[in-house]
Design a protein around this motif. Structure first.
Motif, PDB file in Angstrom:
ATOM      1  N   GLY A 186       0.883  -1.413   0.101  1.00 31.30           N
ATOM      2  CA  GLY A 186       0.018   0.079  -0.129  1.00 31.30           C
ATOM      3  C   GLY A 186       0.886   1.229  -0.085  1.00 31.30           C
ATOM      4  O   GLY A 186       0.745   2.011  -0.925  1.00 31.30           O
ATOM      5  N   PRO A 187       1.611   1.393   1.057  1.00 32.86           N
ATOM      6  CA  PRO A 187       2.448   2.719   1.066  1.00 32.86           C
ATOM      7  C   PRO A 187       3.633   2.648   0.112  1.00 32.86           C
ATOM      8  O   PRO A 187       3.963   3.765  -0.627  1.00 32.86           O
ATOM      9  CB  PRO A 187       3.011   2.579   2.418  1.00 32.86           C
ATOM     10  CG  PRO A 187       2.613   1.415   3.033  1.00 32.86           C
ATOM     11  CD  PRO A 187       1.566   0.896   2.710  1.00 32.86           C
ATOM     12  N   LEU A 188       4.014   1.480  -0.303  1.00 31.10           N
ATOM     13  CA  LEU A 188       5.128   1.485  -1.315  1.00 31.10           C
ATOM     14  C   LEU A 188       4.737   1.842  -2.781  1.00 31.10           C
ATOM     15  O   LEU A 188       5.311   2.597  -3.390  1.00 31.10           O
ATOM     16  CB  LEU A 188       5.798   0.040  -1.459  1.00 31.10           C
ATOM     17  CG  LEU A 188       6.471  -0.411  -0.228  1.00 31.10           C
ATOM     18  CD1 LEU A 188       7.271  -1.625  -0.185  1.00 31.10           C
ATOM     19  CD2 LEU A 188       7.746   0.700   0.300  1.00 31.10           C
ATOM     20  N   GLY A 189       3.356   1.475  -2.796  1.00 34.45           N
ATOM     21  CA  GLY A 189       2.711   2.014  -4.361  1.00 34.45           C
ATOM     22  C   GLY A 189       2.703   3.382  -4.160  1.00 34.45           C
ATOM     23  O   GLY A 189       2.924   4.071  -5.303  1.00 34.45           O
ATOM     24  N   CYS A 190       2.449   4.253  -3.270  1.00 32.01           N
ATOM     25  CA  CYS A 190       2.496   5.601  -3.124  1.00 32.01           C
ATOM     26  C   CYS A 190       3.823   6.329  -3.423  1.00 32.01           C
ATOM     27  O   CYS A 190       4.091   7.178  -4.280  1.00 32.01           O
ATOM     28  CB  CYS A 190       1.865   6.165  -1.923  1.00 32.01           C
ATOM     29  SG  CYS A 190       0.518   5.452  -0.981  1.00 32.01           S
ATOM     30  N   LEU A 191       4.821   5.670  -3.025  1.00 29.18           N
ATOM     31  CA  LEU A 191       6.258   5.992  -3.153  1.00 29.18           C
ATOM     32  C   LEU A 191       6.820   6.106  -4.562  1.00 29.18           C
ATOM     33  O   LEU A 191       7.202   6.735  -5.080  1.00 29.18           O
ATOM     34  CB  LEU A 191       7.214   5.088  -2.084  1.00 29.18           C
ATOM     35  CG  LEU A 191       7.269   5.197  -0.917  1.00 29.18           C
ATOM     36  CD1 LEU A 191       8.054   4.386  -0.265  1.00 29.18           C
ATOM     37  CD2 LEU A 191       6.974   6.695  -0.251  1.00 29.18           C
ATOM     38  N   THR A 192       5.988   4.935  -5.070  1.00 29.26           N
ATOM     39  CA  THR A 192       6.352   4.798  -6.809  1.00 29.26           C
ATOM     40  C   THR A 192       5.840   6.115  -7.601  1.00 29.26           C
ATOM     41  O   THR A 192       6.414   6.552  -8.245  1.00 29.26           O
ATOM     42  CB  THR A 192       5.901   3.442  -7.406  1.00 29.26           C
ATOM     43  OG1 THR A 192       6.486   2.384  -6.613  1.00 29.26           O
ATOM     44  CG2 THR A 192       5.924   3.433  -8.805  1.00 29.26           C
ATOM     45  N   GLN A 193       4.569   6.360  -7.159  1.00 31.08           N
ATOM     46  CA  GLN A 193       4.202   7.629  -7.731  1.00 31.08           C
ATOM     47  C   GLN A 193       5.100   8.956  -7.393  1.00 31.08           C
ATOM     48  O   GLN A 193       5.323   9.686  -8.155  1.00 31.08           O
ATOM     49  CB  GLN A 193       2.653   7.881  -7.396  1.00 31.08           C
ATOM     50  CG  GLN A 193       1.808   6.923  -7.245  1.00 31.08           C
ATOM     51  CD  GLN A 193       1.858   6.099  -8.387  1.00 31.08           C
ATOM     52  OE1 GLN A 193       1.648   6.869  -9.677  1.00 31.08           O
ATOM     53  NE2 GLN A 193       1.993   4.841  -8.438  1.00 31.08           N
ATOM     54  N   ALA A 194       5.448   9.141  -6.175  1.00 28.79           N
ATOM     55  CA  ALA A 194       6.110  10.255  -5.851  1.00 28.79           C
ATOM     56  C   ALA A 194       7.485  10.258  -6.294  1.00 28.79           C
ATOM     57  O   ALA A 194       7.977  11.250  -6.484  1.00 28.79           O
ATOM     58  CB  ALA A 194       6.193  10.392  -4.349  1.00 28.79           C
ATOM     59  N   ARG A 195       8.340   9.144  -6.315  1.00 36.45           N
ATOM     60  CA  ARG A 195       9.432   9.044  -6.889  1.00 36.45           C
ATOM     61  C   ARG A 195       9.559   9.235  -8.244  1.00 36.45           C
ATOM     62  O   ARG A 195      10.580   9.824  -8.668  1.00 36.45           O
ATOM     63  CB  ARG A 195       9.874   7.501  -6.637  1.00 36.45           C
ATOM     64  CG  ARG A 195      10.155   7.316  -5.211  1.00 36.45           C
ATOM     65  CD  ARG A 195      10.519   5.558  -4.699  1.00 36.45           C
ATOM     66  NE  ARG A 195      10.944   5.613  -3.483  1.00 36.45           N
ATOM     67  CZ  ARG A 195      10.952   4.100  -3.139  1.00 36.45           C
ATOM     68  NH1 ARG A 195      10.485   3.256  -3.924  1.00 36.45           N
ATOM     69  NH2 ARG A 195      11.072   3.864  -1.957  1.00 36.45           N
ATOM     70  N   TYR A 196       8.578   8.955  -9.098  1.00 39.22           N
ATOM     71  CA  TYR A 196       8.443   9.219 -10.403  1.00 39.22           C
ATOM     72  C   TYR A 196       8.454  11.043 -10.548  1.00 39.22           C
ATOM     73  O   TYR A 196       9.352  11.394 -11.448  1.00 39.22           O
ATOM     74  CB  TYR A 196       7.230   8.737 -11.155  1.00 39.22           C
ATOM     75  CG  TYR A 196       6.647   9.533 -12.362  1.00 39.22           C
ATOM     76  CD1 TYR A 196       7.296   8.889 -13.634  1.00 39.22           C
ATOM     77  CD2 TYR A 196       5.882  10.337 -12.584  1.00 39.22           C
ATOM     78  CE1 TYR A 196       7.215   9.648 -14.656  1.00 39.22           C
ATOM     79  CE2 TYR A 196       5.390  11.068 -13.776  1.00 39.22           C
ATOM     80  CZ  TYR A 196       6.306  10.606 -14.788  1.00 39.22           C
ATOM     81  OH  TYR A 196       6.092  11.026 -15.888  1.00 39.22           O
ATOM     82  N   GLY A 197       7.799  11.557  -9.862  1.00 41.47           N
ATOM     83  CA  GLY A 197       7.624  12.921 -10.054  1.00 41.47           C
ATOM     84  C   GLY A 197       9.036  13.463  -9.597  1.00 41.47           C
ATOM     85  O   GLY A 197       9.490  14.657 -10.344  1.00 41.47           O
ATOM     86  N   ILE A 198       9.689  13.056  -8.394  1.00 42.23           N
ATOM     87  CA  ILE A 198      11.113  13.569  -8.157  1.00 42.23           C
ATOM     88  C   ILE A 198      12.080  13.202  -9.281  1.00 42.23           C
ATOM     89  O   ILE A 198      12.840  14.316  -9.312  1.00 42.23           O
ATOM     90  CB  ILE A 198      11.351  12.748  -6.919  1.00 42.23           C
ATOM     91  CG1 ILE A 198      10.450  13.282  -5.697  1.00 42.23           C
ATOM     92  CG2 ILE A 198      12.834  13.012  -6.325  1.00 42.23           C
ATOM     93  CD1 ILE A 198      10.909  12.122  -4.255  1.00 42.23           C
ATOM     94  N   SER A 199      11.823  12.274  -9.868  1.00 49.73           N
ATOM     95  CA  SER A 199      12.846  12.080 -11.131  1.00 49.73           C
ATOM     96  C   SER A 199      13.019  13.310 -12.105  1.00 49.73           C
ATOM     97  O   SER A 199      14.102  13.644 -12.465  1.00 49.73           O
ATOM     98  CB  SER A 199      12.899  10.790 -11.689  1.00 49.73           C
ATOM     99  OG  SER A 199      11.843  10.805 -13.015  1.00 49.73           O
ATOM    100  N   TRP A 200      11.616  13.903 -12.272  1.00 51.71           N
ATOM    101  CA  TRP A 200      11.573  14.943 -13.024  1.00 51.71           C
ATOM    102  C   TRP A 200      11.785  16.253 -12.465  1.00 51.71           C
ATOM    103  O   TRP A 200      12.539  17.088 -12.879  1.00 51.71           O
ATOM    104  CB  TRP A 200       9.925  15.233 -13.453  1.00 51.71           C
ATOM    105  CG  TRP A 200       9.521  14.140 -14.463  1.00 51.71           C
ATOM    106  CD1 TRP A 200       9.209  13.028 -14.353  1.00 51.71           C
ATOM    107  CD2 TRP A 200       9.374  14.508 -15.899  1.00 51.71           C
ATOM    108  NE1 TRP A 200       8.733  12.597 -15.603  1.00 51.71           N
ATOM    109  CE2 TRP A 200       8.925  13.389 -16.477  1.00 51.71           C
ATOM    110  CE3 TRP A 200       9.863  15.693 -16.504  1.00 51.71           C
ATOM    111  CZ2 TRP A 200       8.537  13.411 -18.086  1.00 51.71           C
ATOM    112  CZ3 TRP A 200       9.646  15.656 -18.133  1.00 51.71           C
ATOM    113  CH2 TRP A 200       9.017  14.663 -18.747  1.00 51.71           C
ATOM    114  N   GLY A 201      11.574  16.446 -11.100  1.00 49.42           N
ATOM    115  CA  GLY A 201      11.871  17.640 -10.380  1.00 49.42           C
ATOM    116  C   GLY A 201      13.274  17.742 -10.305  1.00 49.42           C
ATOM    117  O   GLY A 201      13.638  18.914 -10.444  1.00 49.42           O
ATOM    118  N   ALA A 202      14.128  16.906 -10.011  1.00 49.20           N
ATOM    119  CA  ALA A 202      15.590  17.103 -10.061  1.00 49.20           C
ATOM    120  C   ALA A 202      16.032  17.688 -11.455  1.00 49.20           C
ATOM    121  O   ALA A 202      16.976  18.477 -11.149  1.00 49.20           O
ATOM    122  CB  ALA A 202      16.299  15.601  -9.964  1.00 49.20           C
ATOM    123  N   ILE A 203      15.451  17.457 -12.432  1.00 47.33           N
ATOM    124  CA  ILE A 203      15.990  17.955 -13.705  1.00 47.33           C
ATOM    125  C   ILE A 203      15.750  19.585 -13.541  1.00 47.33           C
ATOM    126  O   ILE A 203      16.544  20.404 -14.178  1.00 47.33           O
ATOM    127  CB  ILE A 203      15.173  17.565 -14.846  1.00 47.33           C
ATOM    128  CG1 ILE A 203      15.304  15.931 -14.925  1.00 47.33           C
ATOM    129  CG2 ILE A 203      15.481  17.986 -16.167  1.00 47.33           C
ATOM    130  CD1 ILE A 203      14.449  15.349 -15.813  1.00 47.33           C
TER     131      ILE A 203
END
Ligand code: TGC
Ligand code: FAD
Length: 387
Positions: A238-255
């Motif tokens: 459950g929580p790990l599935g949420c992290l996948t969504q947020a980590r995806y956005g972070i990969s773009w944010g870092a750019i």
């Protein structure tokens, strides 16, 4: 021949749809006109610029990929571009949107009851309710499966005891999504601000993410009705599935953070005369700038492809780990190098790299440390679990 853009060297812009370009331009304008005039001072004052939340909501960025409930229903490339532009401003802004959108609205939408969705999603999309996500505990965030916070059924209610650490938006939040151990595995509970026994306290004296609120949460016999549990999330996935969504956005944010640093240092290097020529006219400085361009371009192509996979429903969590690891490491290295190229002036608030560098020290730790992501990929390719 036209000269190439340092922060869009492979013309990623041209592969975006009209809608994606429009979303990016709109958020870019907000960052330039509304956020950047406030951010350096907010960082210095250790304050999240809450006054930007209504404007973020009006732009439709909160929960933007969700369908219905007053959410924009746009694709994952748009969400990525939003994160990129916000983090070009400051990681704290992107953090706010990541938590609200990926870590609270997404799980309510995905795992919640109709009643939970109706109650929270429209309010959160409008920025009229703020959420936080409580997973990490003080004894080791990398292993959330070892959490101590627990919930016990008492009559028709759940009674929650324990604490959470390092929680973004904790003291701002109207609703906390708190993950707790039950007899039936890990479950998620919605706990409202002011619930008796629930306390949030700010973590002060941070050198990183100063324009973001980070808190501790305490639960002392907090009683919530059974309907506050997310019915469709059971177990750690459950929580790990949420992290996948947020980590995806972070990969773009870092750019975005890296691009801000490169743009600033490029201007500086072309005009900073040392030994009677611009430092940009030396071979070592050009190599360093070229390395920044190479690494930003690589990260952009990685995230763009990942976003297309996500929109096709084919994205694997280990691919997200690779993108988060690569892109945040890239941004942190670029911010540090840009800081150095600015010389002594680079340690002041006048220039953005030191602020991004300090922020990225959090970004590389939260949502899975660099080591966690390396081990996720190691496990994926060897089939052997080293955790
Ligand atoms: P493991 O056995 O690997 O997995 C348990 C179950 O979960 C599934 N799963 C995932 N599902 C979706 N997305 C993912 N990324 C997933 N990773 C695993 C898995 O398939 C399994 O399902 P099932 O059906 O078999 O039960 O669990 P593990 O205990 O071995 O843990 C693995 C590990 C270390 C990778 C995981 O614990 C981890 O990711 N640790 C890092 C924790 C972390 O990132 N915490 C972040 C907290 S939130 C935060 O930092 C917010 S900052 C926000 C901001 O301000 O921007
Ligand atoms: P630990 O897990 O104790 O790790 C310490 C070190 O040990 C790290 O270098 C790690 O890589 C290393 N390590 C751990 N295990 C291994 C291993 N098996 N092999 C090799 N090395 C290992 N959490 C939330 O739940 N919600 C939030 O909103 C949130 N926001 C945050 C905001 C900020 C500003 C920060 C700094 C953190 C936030 N976090 C949040 C917590 C964050 O997710 C954790 O800090 C992170 O997961 C790491 O946990 P930890 O700090 O306890 O470090």
């Amino acid at each position: 021949m036209e000269s190439l853009n340092a922060t869009d060297f492979f013309d990623v812009q041209s592969s975006l749809t009209e809608e994606e370009r429009m979303v990016q331009q709109t958020v870019a304008r907000f960052v330039d006109e509304k956020a950047l005039p406030l951010i350096p001072r907010a960082f210095e004052e250790h304050r999240f610029p809450l006054e930007l939340v209504p404007e973020l909501a009006a732009l439709g960025v909160l929960g933007c990929t969700l369908q219905g409930y007053d959410c924009a229903g746009i694709n994952n490339i748009c969400y990525g571009l939003i994160c990129q532009e916000l983090e070009r401003g400051d990681s704290g802004l992107r953090s706010f949107v990541s938590v609200q959108s990926s870590l609270v609205m997404w799980p309510i939408y995905t795992y919640g009851s109709d009643e939970q969705k109706q109650r929270w999603l429209p309010l959160m999309a409008k920025g009229q309710a703020i959420g936080c996500f409580g997973l990490t505990e003080s004894h080791g965030g990398s292993d959330p499966g070892a959490m101590n916070t627990h919930a016990k059924k008492q009559g028709g209610d759940w009674v929650i005891n324990g604490s959470k650490m390092w929680i973004t938006n904790g003291t701002l939040a109207d609703v906390a999504l708190v993950w707790a151990r039950t007899e039936d595995g890990v479950r998620g509970f919605l706990i409202e601000k002011g619930a008796p026994g629930f306390e949030a306290r700010d973590i002060k004296h941070k050198f990183s993410l100063r324009a973001s609120v980070t808190s501790e949460l305490y639960f002392d016999n907090v009683r919530v009705p059974a309907q506050n549990m997310l019915p469709k999330a059971k177990g750690l996935k459950g929580p790990l599935g949420c992290l996948t969504q947020a980590r995806y956005g972070i990969s773009w944010g870092a750019i975005g953070a890296a691009s801000a640093c490169l743009n600033e240092v490029l201007e500086f290097a072309k005009t900073r005369i040392v030994f009677e020529r611009p430092i940009a006219q030396t071979q070592t400085v050009q190599r360093r700038l070229a390395t920044m361009v190479r690494r930003i371009t690589t990260a952009q192509l990685l995230s763009l492809h990942l976003g297309r996979l996500k929109d096709e429903g084919r994205m694997h969590p280990a691919q997200v780990s690779l993108a988060k690891w690569n892109n945040v490491r890239m941004a942190l290295d670029i911010a540090r190098d840009a800081r150095d190229l600015l010389g002594g002036g680079g340690i002041t608030i006048e220039y953005c790299p030191i602020r991004h560098m300090l922020n990225l020290e959090s970004v590389i730790t939260y949502e899975g440390t660099e080591t966690v992501h390396e081990l996720v990929i190691g496990r994926e390719v060897t089939g052997l679990n080293a955790f």
